[in-house]
Scaffold this active site. Sequence first.
Site, PDB file in Angstrom:
ATOM      1  CB  CYS A   1      39.001  38.124  41.023  1.00  0.00           C
ATOM      2  SG  CYS A   1      39.580  39.703  41.665  1.00  0.00           S
TER       3      CYS A   1
ATOM      4  CB  CYS B   1      42.429  39.056  40.299  1.00  0.00           C
ATOM      5  SG  CYS B   1      41.775  38.960  41.977  1.00  0.00           S
TER       6      CYS B   1
END
Length: 300
Positions: free
Chosen positions: A36, A39
């Site tokens: 991600c 993230c």
Amino acid sequence: MGLNLDEQKAVDRFRKEVAEPSMTQLVILDFWAEWCGPCKALAPVLEKVAAEYADKGVVLAKINVDEEQFIASQFQVRSIPTVYAIFQGQPVADLTNARSESQLKQTLDQLLEKLPVQPGGAAPKADIAPLVAMGEEALAANDGERAASIFMQILEMEPDNAEVLSGLIRGFVVAGRLEEAEQVLGSLDPAVAADPHLERARTALELAKDKPEDSELAALRTAAEERPGDMDAQLAFANAAFAAGERDEAADTLLRMVAADRAWNEGAARAKLLQIFEAIGLEDPWVAATRRKLSTVLFG
């Protein structure tokens, strides 16, 4: 058990890394994954702010959704990054949209003004309400094994909690583990056993003891179908059907009895329905729907 080994380990890790610290501190809980990109961009912001707010009782916990799918599912994580503020075991704010330092600090400042966060000191008693709700949901879904597993884990935190003990006993009952349910009920301290929560468990256990063999249930069903006016036959089938887990058949039979003659045997059919409601729980959706049917029969 309702939870497999991996799920039990995940719950234990969550308890140690998130739930227990959150009893006194404000935990920033970051759901993320290696793949991600957003993230990874957010992580340094969370780490920096958590470090700056450490002396105010803020800590950072991270959960990799690929490795902890069970925990992520319990929080209904649909996309990442997802970030929550956790205090005393419960989410108190969604921090996902606070992507900058200033936004995150502003939200944390607001939370710290409202919450009794303690950087140190003894932890207060854990708030078990979310876990109890999880156990009750399992019971409502007729998953006795899972419910029993959840309530046994809660008992590790509060071994004399009557509500939790009631949930465990009812979980055993739904799972067909009646001997274990009786053992728990019989081992209770008299003061705990007198708690109203245990009455619900006793009722559930008492009803379950009437569970018939399949052949006996079939015979009672046939007798009830062939003799619709025989109230004794109807009640016998309703009792057996509920004990066998066929609560829709049991309720429908009892509702027909109330409609036909509500005063029969001093209102035995209505009394049996109320006993079933108590055993399952008045907050259960099935009970609420069946109570509405009973009201329609009684009051039109």
